[in-house]
Design a protein around this motif. Structure first.
Motif, PDB file in Angstrom:
ATOM      1  N   PRO A 168       0.910  -1.149  -0.116  1.00  0.00           N
ATOM      2  CA  PRO A 168       0.137   0.133  -0.093  1.00  0.00           C
ATOM      3  C   PRO A 168       0.712   1.324   0.129  1.00  0.00           C
ATOM      4  O   PRO A 168       1.071   1.993   1.105  1.00  0.00           O
ATOM      5  CB  PRO A 168      -0.751  -0.105   1.349  1.00  0.00           C
ATOM      6  N   ARG A 169       1.352   1.662  -1.192  1.00  0.00           N
ATOM      7  CA  ARG A 169       2.291   2.685  -1.275  1.00  0.00           C
ATOM      8  C   ARG A 169       1.749   4.139  -0.958  1.00  0.00           C
ATOM      9  O   ARG A 169       0.756   4.317  -1.689  1.00  0.00           O
ATOM     10  CB  ARG A 169       3.036   2.593  -2.810  1.00  0.00           C
ATOM     11  N   ALA A 170       2.350   4.638  -0.045  1.00  0.00           N
ATOM     12  CA  ALA A 170       1.877   5.924   0.460  1.00  0.00           C
ATOM     13  C   ALA A 170       1.939   6.943  -0.842  1.00  0.00           C
ATOM     14  O   ALA A 170       2.887   7.095  -1.626  1.00  0.00           O
ATOM     15  CB  ALA A 170       2.479   6.847   1.342  1.00  0.00           C
ATOM     16  N   THR A 207      -1.785   7.364   5.093  1.00  0.00           N
ATOM     17  CA  THR A 207      -0.745   8.324   5.828  1.00  0.00           C
ATOM     18  C   THR A 207      -0.651   9.661   5.254  1.00  0.00           C
ATOM     19  O   THR A 207      -0.224  10.762   5.861  1.00  0.00           O
ATOM     20  CB  THR A 207       0.393   7.313   5.707  1.00  0.00           C
ATOM     21  N   ILE A 232       2.684  16.693  13.807  1.00  0.00           N
ATOM     22  CA  ILE A 232       4.019  15.991  13.812  1.00  0.00           C
ATOM     23  C   ILE A 232       4.646  16.546  15.055  1.00  0.00           C
ATOM     24  O   ILE A 232       4.657  17.550  15.394  1.00  0.00           O
ATOM     25  CB  ILE A 232       4.721  16.347  12.627  1.00  0.00           C
ATOM     26  N   LYS A 240      -0.647  18.434   3.703  1.00  0.00           N
ATOM     27  CA  LYS A 240      -1.120  17.323   3.522  1.00  0.00           C
ATOM     28  C   LYS A 240      -2.154  16.988   4.845  1.00  0.00           C
ATOM     29  O   LYS A 240      -3.163  16.622   4.694  1.00  0.00           O
ATOM     30  CB  LYS A 240      -0.131  16.069   3.603  1.00  0.00           C
TER      31      LYS A 240
ATOM     32  N   ALA B 103       9.613   8.763   1.587  1.00  0.00           N
ATOM     33  CA  ALA B 103       8.450   9.214   1.119  1.00  0.00           C
ATOM     34  C   ALA B 103       7.008   8.952   1.406  1.00  0.00           C
ATOM     35  O   ALA B 103       6.940   7.801   1.983  1.00  0.00           O
ATOM     36  CB  ALA B 103       8.361   9.118  -0.644  1.00  0.00           C
ATOM     37  N   GLY B 104       6.121   9.863   1.789  1.00  0.00           N
ATOM     38  CA  GLY B 104       4.917   9.513   2.364  1.00  0.00           C
ATOM     39  C   GLY B 104       4.879   9.627   4.039  1.00  0.00           C
ATOM     40  O   GLY B 104       3.820   9.394   4.458  1.00  0.00           O
ATOM     41  N   VAL B 106       5.890  11.582   7.413  1.00  0.00           N
ATOM     42  CA  VAL B 106       6.538  12.995   7.821  1.00  0.00           C
ATOM     43  C   VAL B 106       7.141  12.963   9.478  1.00  0.00           C
ATOM     44  O   VAL B 106       7.433  13.774  10.104  1.00  0.00           O
ATOM     45  CB  VAL B 106       5.595  14.014   7.791  1.00  0.00           C
ATOM     46  N   ASP B 108       9.797  12.789  11.982  1.00  0.00           N
ATOM     47  CA  ASP B 108      11.088  12.891  12.014  1.00  0.00           C
ATOM     48  C   ASP B 108      11.916  12.970  13.236  1.00  0.00           C
ATOM     49  O   ASP B 108      12.953  12.915  13.141  1.00  0.00           O
ATOM     50  CB  ASP B 108      11.062  14.399  11.624  1.00  0.00           C
ATOM     51  N   ILE B 109      11.348  12.867  14.494  1.00  0.00           N
ATOM     52  CA  ILE B 109      12.150  12.829  15.794  1.00  0.00           C
ATOM     53  C   ILE B 109      13.071  11.597  15.746  1.00  0.00           C
ATOM     54  O   ILE B 109      14.199  11.908  16.065  1.00  0.00           O
ATOM     55  CB  ILE B 109      11.107  13.063  17.075  1.00  0.00           C
ATOM     56  N   ASN B 112      15.953  12.258  13.564  1.00  0.00           N
ATOM     57  CA  ASN B 112      16.831  13.227  14.149  1.00  0.00           C
ATOM     58  C   ASN B 112      17.488  12.716  15.267  1.00  0.00           C
ATOM     59  O   ASN B 112      18.615  13.298  15.261  1.00  0.00           O
ATOM     60  CB  ASN B 112      15.889  14.553  14.508  1.00  0.00           C
ATOM     61  N   ASP B 131       9.546  12.765   4.180  1.00  0.00           N
ATOM     62  CA  ASP B 131       9.214  12.781   2.878  1.00  0.00           C
ATOM     63  C   ASP B 131      10.172  12.832   1.797  1.00  0.00           C
ATOM     64  O   ASP B 131       9.783  13.535   0.989  1.00  0.00           O
ATOM     65  CB  ASP B 131       7.808  13.833   2.650  1.00  0.00           C
ATOM     66  N   LEU B 155       5.688   4.201   8.772  1.00  0.00           N
ATOM     67  CA  LEU B 155       4.569   3.765   8.387  1.00  0.00           C
ATOM     68  C   LEU B 155       4.696   2.424   7.112  1.00  0.00           C
ATOM     69  O   LEU B 155       5.661   2.548   6.354  1.00  0.00           O
ATOM     70  CB  LEU B 155       3.867   4.756   7.513  1.00  0.00           C
ATOM     71  N   THR B 156       3.579   1.674   7.405  1.00  0.00           N
ATOM     72  CA  THR B 156       3.659   0.357   6.697  1.00  0.00           C
ATOM     73  C   THR B 156       3.553   0.972   4.976  1.00  0.00           C
ATOM     74  O   THR B 156       3.988   0.342   3.938  1.00  0.00           O
ATOM     75  CB  THR B 156       2.642  -0.607   6.530  1.00  0.00           C
ATOM     76  N   THR B 157       2.911   1.989   4.737  1.00  0.00           N
ATOM     77  CA  THR B 157       2.570   2.482   3.552  1.00  0.00           C
ATOM     78  C   THR B 157       3.765   3.237   2.931  1.00  0.00           C
ATOM     79  O   THR B 157       3.982   3.494   1.760  1.00  0.00           O
ATOM     80  CB  THR B 157       1.435   3.492   3.415  1.00  0.00           C
ATOM     81  N   SER B 158       4.912   3.504   3.816  1.00  0.00           N
ATOM     82  CA  SER B 158       6.062   4.110   3.288  1.00  0.00           C
ATOM     83  C   SER B 158       7.222   3.093   2.956  1.00  0.00           C
ATOM     84  O   SER B 158       8.059   3.359   2.194  1.00  0.00           O
ATOM     85  CB  SER B 158       6.455   5.198   4.272  1.00  0.00           C
TER      86      SER B 158
END
Lengths: 459, 216
Positions: A168-170, A207, A232, A240, B103-104, B106, B108-109, B112, B131, B155-158
């Motif tokens: 499931p590519r973001a 996502t 975030i 987004k 990608a996809g 965000v 970041d901690i 970092n 991203d 994320l699994t989608t990333s």
């Protein structure tokens, strides 16, 4: 209160707020300011009380967090601008923030309302793996085991590991399909459990913005479900996420947004995450017009769990700060390191559910078993346990809760850095009957007996 | 010698405090007194930074302190770089790393933390942020001739984008040029192995140990 006028106002602030580099925002406005406020307001974790019992400290924590919200605002990474509000603007919005709502529909609907510390009203129980990656073939049975638990008032989905066996590519059409697949399967799970109207937390597999926008449309998730928007860490957003917000406002959807302060991160230690928790939850209301304010402070090394003593204390303090000073519907997520098939999963869950319930959380969510990181390591039984703890501790004094939690935490804390991910769903549940195995049920019984022996009466 | 040692002791304090201006000034003064880059870097700064990284690993200090210490270290290196280039000395860096959240995604901690831990442990780190596209990872790695490409995904989608970077390296025959390390919530050691990564870091401290093992 939310309306299109406020939506335009937020977007104006997004476009015209002061410019700052991300690093300056992080170090000067977030990290430095948080530590200054911790000192200024005399916030201190004494290492003894795991649940805060000091109302004055809770109120000071609220003032510290409110000041941070005013001073920092929210940083938009898409254009390096800050969305800012004055103290008066924030106080006006807090005053009219949602303090109750009805979720779900028909006989499966549920009325959620604000709770105070030591509130005798039981919290709403939201059962589910909170984004734990689920193998596609297990998604439906796993979710059904949460929905079928009578104590569960609403559910929160896991994420799909694959869609039609593809990744499931973001940001691609696969994400869009994943959102739809999640909607189809979770609504089917609700139907199979005989609770079609139960409110579902979604779109977990989305996502980026496109999955959310797609699956929150005709034939997908329903107006009675509730929708996630992240902030975030720490105090940041982007186009987004704001796209999601704008879409959810215009579709009159229930917004469930969350911020998860990182322990040891920009906010610093236990006191810092308490201040950040208040600031973040306030800013979720300012930037997203959220309906509910959710949090799971995160440990940086222990899989992202929130069951260490420092995080439990920080969570108790900022939950009390917010519940005493705002009408917010506060949601606390239970994120244990342990997974199914371990007794420590119940003990970790008990610690956070107890903390959340006596501190004034309106909703307790989870458990995000195995810290939501091990595919398929979650099951409905732990949500039943979480609900029982949440209900049993409603109305309990924080002093009594403190005595109990002092006995629970030592039972698991040394295990947190060990391999306690436990077993996959299909090893602890019978896939034909969707009932827990005798072994898993026996551990549940043992944990209940143990917690009862510690002073919390479980029916 | 005593004067040099005094300056280096103060330099250590400045790095620990994260005072980049003072660190730069003390470095200049130490050089004027005759301190060599090796004395400043290897004998003083590297052990100090390692200790700071270890303390963060035990959460005795927190991310802001480590970020500021990394900035102070950069200020020291900025002073010493021209001297090192002049004398053609080597060894200011253990290895080069390009890092980012794929990608996809965000988040970041965590990324970092890994970036700062690598920096305080002597790596030269280019942080592409969040991203980050497959193309950006690859072009930066090529341009800067990095040793390691470090990718984070929460994320699994990333995750497919992590796999894409590895696939492109394989298809273009560049797999030998870069080591790929991965981390983040849904990533496991098994996943990393199955998908051709050179290593998996469970957390920031783990990532440093892994990076060291790959460049040694």
């Amino acid at each position: 209160m939310r309306n299109s006028g406020r939506l335009v106002d937020i977007l104006d602030r997004m476009e015209n707020g002061p410019v700052i580099s991300e690093k300056d925002f992080e170090l000067k406005l977030v990290a430095t300011r948080t530590q200054e406020l911790v000192e200024e307001y005399g916030l201190k974790f004494d290492g003894k009380n795991i649940i805060n019992t000091d109302n004055d400290m809770a109120d000071r924590c609220f003032q510290a967090g409110l000041t941070l919200a005013v001073d920092a605002g929210v940083f938009c990474t898409s254009n390096s601008r800050r969305l800012t509000w004055t103290r008066r603007e924030i106080e006006d919005v807090i005053k009219y923030a949602p303090q109750s709502m009805t979720i779900g529909y028909g006989r499966d609907s549920h009325y959620d309302t604000h709770r105070d510390p030591e509130d005798p009203k039981p919290p709403t129980i939201i059962g589910g793996p909170v984004g734990n990656p689920l193998p596609e073939d297990l998604f439906l049975p796993v979710m059904q085991t949460y929905i079928q638990e009578p104590i569960v008032d609403s559910v929160i989905n896991g994420t799909l590991n694959s869609v039609y066996d593809r990744a499931p590519r973001a940001g691609s059409p696969w994400e869009l399909l994943s959102g739809w697949h999640e909607a189809e399967m979770s609504i089917t799970a609700a139907r199979r459990a005989g609770r079609e109207g139960i409110s579902i937390g979604c779109v977990q597999t989305s996502t980026s913005d496109i999955g959310e926008l797609s699956a929150t449309s005709y034939g997908g998730f329903r107006p009675t479900d509730y929708h996630h928007i992240a902030m975030i860490s720490e105090l940041k957003t982007d186009y987004k996420l704001l796209n999601k917000m704008a879409h959810l406002i215009k579709t009159d959807s229930i917004i469930h947004s969350f911020c998860n302060p990182i322990y040891g991160g920009l906010a610093g230690g236990a006191e810092g995450i308490a201040v950040m928790g208040v600031a973040g939850m306030i800013l979720l209301q300012m930037a997203y017009m959220t309906t509910t304010h959710s949090t799971s402070p995160t440990h940086p090394f222990l899989q992202g769990c929130n069951t260490t003593p420092e995080i439990l204390w920080g969570t108790s303090l900022f939950t009390q700060a917010l519940s005493r000073n705002t009408p917010f519907l506060i949601v606390v997520v239970t994120t244990p390191v342990s997974g199914p098939g371990t007794k420590s999963l119940f003990l970790e869950t008990a610690a956070m559910a107890l903390t959340a319930s006596v501190s004034g959380a309106a909703r307790i969510m989870g458990p995000r078993s195995a810290a939501g990181t091990v595919p398929g390591h979650c099951s409905g039984l732990e949500a039943r346990f979480m609900g029982e703890i949440g209900h049993a501790s409603a109305g309990l004094s924080r002093e009594k809760a403190n005595e109990i939690i002092q006995r629970i935490v030592p039972e698991y804390v040394d295990l947190l850095n060990t391999d306690i991910k436990g077993k996959r769903f299909d090893e602890v549940y019978n896939l034909d009957t969707l009932k827990p195995t005798a072994e898993w049920l026996s551990l549940y019984d043992q944990a209940k007996e143990q917690i009862t022996g510690m002073g919390l009466k479980l029916s | 010698m005593k004067e040099i040692n005094d300056k280096l002791t103060k330099l250590e304090e400045a790095i620990r405090k994260g005072d980049d201006q003072q660190a730069a000034e003390l470095t200049k003064q130490a050089v004027e007194l005759g301190a060599t880059p090796i004395q400043i870097l290897q004998d003083k700064m590297v052990p100090t930074l390692k200790d700071i990284g270890d303390k963060f690993g035990r959460l005795e200090i927190f991310l802001p302190e480590m970020m500021l210490a990394a900035d102070a270290a950069k200020a020291v290196i900025a002073i010493l770089d021209p001297i090192l280039k002049e004398s053609k000395s080597e060894g200011t860096t253990i290895g080069r790393v390009v890092i980012g959240t794929v990608a996809g995604d965000v988040h970041d901690i965590g990324k970092n933390m890994v970036a700062r831990m690598l920096e305080v442990n002597g790596f030269e780190v280019t942080d592409l942020g969040t991203d980050v596209s497959v193309a950006d990872f690859l072009s930066t790695a090529r341009q800067q001739s990095v040793d390691i490409i470090a990718m984070s995904s929460l994320l699994t989608t990333s995750l497919p984008y992590v796999r894409d970077v590895i696939s492109v390296l394989r298809e273009t025959g560049e797999q030998e040029n870069f080591k790929v390390i991965v981390g983040g919530g849904p990533v496991t050691e098994e996943w990393a192995k199955e998908n051709g990564a050179d290593g998996y870091g469970k957390n920031a401290a783990d990532a440093v140990t892994l990076a060291h093992s790959l460049v040694d």
